[in-house]
Design an enzyme around this catalytic site. Structure first.
Site, short mmCIF file in Angstrom:
data_model
loop_
_atom_site.label_atom_id
_atom_site.label_comp_id
_atom_site.label_asym_id
_atom_site.label_seq_id
_atom_site.Cartn_x
_atom_site.Cartn_y
_atom_site.Cartn_z
N ARG A 199 -0.20 2.79 7.17
CA ARG A 199 1.24 2.82 6.93
C ARG A 199 1.72 4.27 6.97
NH1 ARG A 199 0.68 -1.66 8.02
NH2 ARG A 199 1.45 -3.55 7.01
N ARG A 209 -5.52 -0.81 6.81
CA ARG A 209 -4.06 -1.01 6.73
C ARG A 209 -3.39 0.35 6.81
NH1 ARG A 209 -1.49 -5.41 4.65
NH2 ARG A 209 0.73 -5.22 4.21
N CYS A 221 11.83 -1.97 9.66
CA CYS A 221 11.89 -1.16 10.87
C CYS A 221 12.86 -1.82 11.85
CB CYS A 221 10.49 -1.07 11.49
SG CYS A 221 10.39 0.01 12.92
N GLU A 281 8.43 4.02 2.83
CA GLU A 281 7.22 3.45 3.44
C GLU A 281 7.60 2.56 4.60
OE1 GLU A 281 4.63 -0.12 4.01
OE2 GLU A 281 6.64 -0.04 3.13
#
Length: 409
Positions: free
Chosen positions: A228, A226, A135, A182
């Site tokens: 995503r 988690r 990112c 992802e």
């Protein structure tokens, strides 16, 4: 620098201990060959080459082909293979991650390093592109020399200098049937939403893909919170929907399912577990000094009204998100050892299980590197489920086009 023998050993998928047993030489010999201090006999090389070649699977066995960018230790690859895919190209720059990848996927072809140094035309044809790209904020700071490669037409703009740019240029050149990307959950809000806005515009408006996004919590599949973001795109319109995902009940799996039982029902493994009961090695228990520091740190932040602190868990709990910094102190997931006892870190094998890797997954690196790698990985079962619902639509696009990428690297 990696020796030819070390590279061949990785492609064969053998650890030093396995090579010693199967080749009939001491581990000392294997290590000296790895370091290039001695030269192995030709017969040894032939055995390793035969083993490495046995792992090559013809592309005709696959439902589709895919490339694995920013591959890490191959979590997305594992997911795509579960849907019948065949990997034809891998890119990963980190040498330690490459070592783990090669130990688990000995394809008989090298891993490409920095994708910025690879021309789009040098990437094999493929049906699906998969990438867990970093990112990064976009800017118009100028053309990166590393990205130049003479193949940037149409993209001299705000994505240059970022690794997402390399995803774009490969998509533009090859036009695969689909892609799976992802990233962390906050990609949507990153840089005040500008990052995600650019990504969507590039994929939809400039490349013409129809895209679908969904934030998925791995806690439906593994005992870990988690979240995503998953971005799926198709070259042609198809009736794909994330609503077709089968998500097991959140929290159905608890940490008990991934922790070492320490009762002799599993065999000891390396330095993770020891003795006839395969008890977790004492090296994973926090020292008095570190445990006191973490308690004091948490108390200080509680007094200020902050939520910072360690995460103490037991067999019936769900863990916080495993991060790449876990190697530092393990504070986000500490396993309770009972009242009055210092807690312990997860072992690397437990981290592998927490990310959805089965026990056949090889861990050929140090604990520090293993913690980083699993903390950076995807939760495999999440993406295996996504790959499963992508498959019929990928095949539809491939069939409609009448074309199929068959070139195998």
């Amino acid at each position: 620098m990696q020796t030819d023998f070390d590279s061949l050993l990785q492609r064969a998928g053998w650890s030093v201990a396995e090579a010693s047993k199967k080749l009939g030489y001491s581990e000392g010999h294997i290590y000296r060959w790895k370091r290039g201090e001695e030269t192995p006999r030709e017969a040894v090389i032939r055995v390793l080459q035969t083993e490495a070649e046995s792992h090559a699977r013809p592309a005709k066995d696959a439902a589709f082909t895919f490339i694995d960018l920013f591959a890490g230790i191959g979590g997305l690859r594992r997911a795509m293979e579960s849907a019948g895919g065949r990997c034809v190209f891998t890119s990963e720059w980190d040498g330690y991650a490459q070592k783990t990848y090669l130990a688990n996927y000995p394809d008989n072809r090298p891993i490409a390093g920095d994708i910025r140094e690879v021309g789009a035309a040098d990437v094999p044809d493929h049906d699906v592109l998969v990438a867990g790209f970093p990112c990064q904020p976009f800017s118009i700071a100028g053309v990166s020399k590393k990205n130049a490669l003479g193949r940037l037409h149409g993209f001299q703009d705000e994505t240059q200098g970022t690794l997402f740019f390399d995803v774009l240029r490969i998509l533009k050149h090859h036009r695969p049937a689909a892609f799976l990307l992802e990233n962390v959950k906050n990609l949507r809000s990153h840089d005040k939403g500008r990052t995600f806005s650019v990504i969507r515009r590039k994929l939809e408006e400039e490349l013409g893909y129809s895209i679908h996004t969904r934030i998925i919590d791995a806690g439906h599949f593994v005992p870990q919170h988690r979240e995503r973001i998953v971005i799926v795109g198709f070259r042609d319109p198809v009736p794909f929907s994330f609503d077709d995902l089968h998500l097991p009940a959140y929290g159905a799996r608890r940490l008990r399912s991934i922790l070492h039982p320490e009762d002799g029902t599993e065999a000891p493994e390396g330095h993770f577990t020891i003795g006839p009961d395969a008890e977790v090695s004492a090296k994973y228990t926090l020292t008095d000094k570190l445990w006191q520091y973490l308690q004091d740190y948490a108390a200080k932040h509680r007094a200020r009204g902050n939520g910072f602190g360690f995460g103490l868990v037991g067999p019936d709990d769900i863990a916080r998100t495993l991060s790449a910094r876990y190697y530092k102190d393990g504070s986000e997931i500490l396993v309770s050892r009972g009242t009055g006892e210092n807690p312990r870190r997860l072992t690397p094998r437990e981290c592998a299980r927490l990310m959805g890797y089965d026990d056949s997954f090889r861990i050929p690196v140090s604990d520090t590197q293993a913690y980083k790698q699993f903390g950076n990985s995807v939760a495999v079962p999440v993406f295996a489920e996504v790959a499963k619902i992508m498959l019929p639509h990928v095949l539809t696009v491939m069939s409609d086009a009448g074309l199929r990428a068959r070139k195998v690297g």
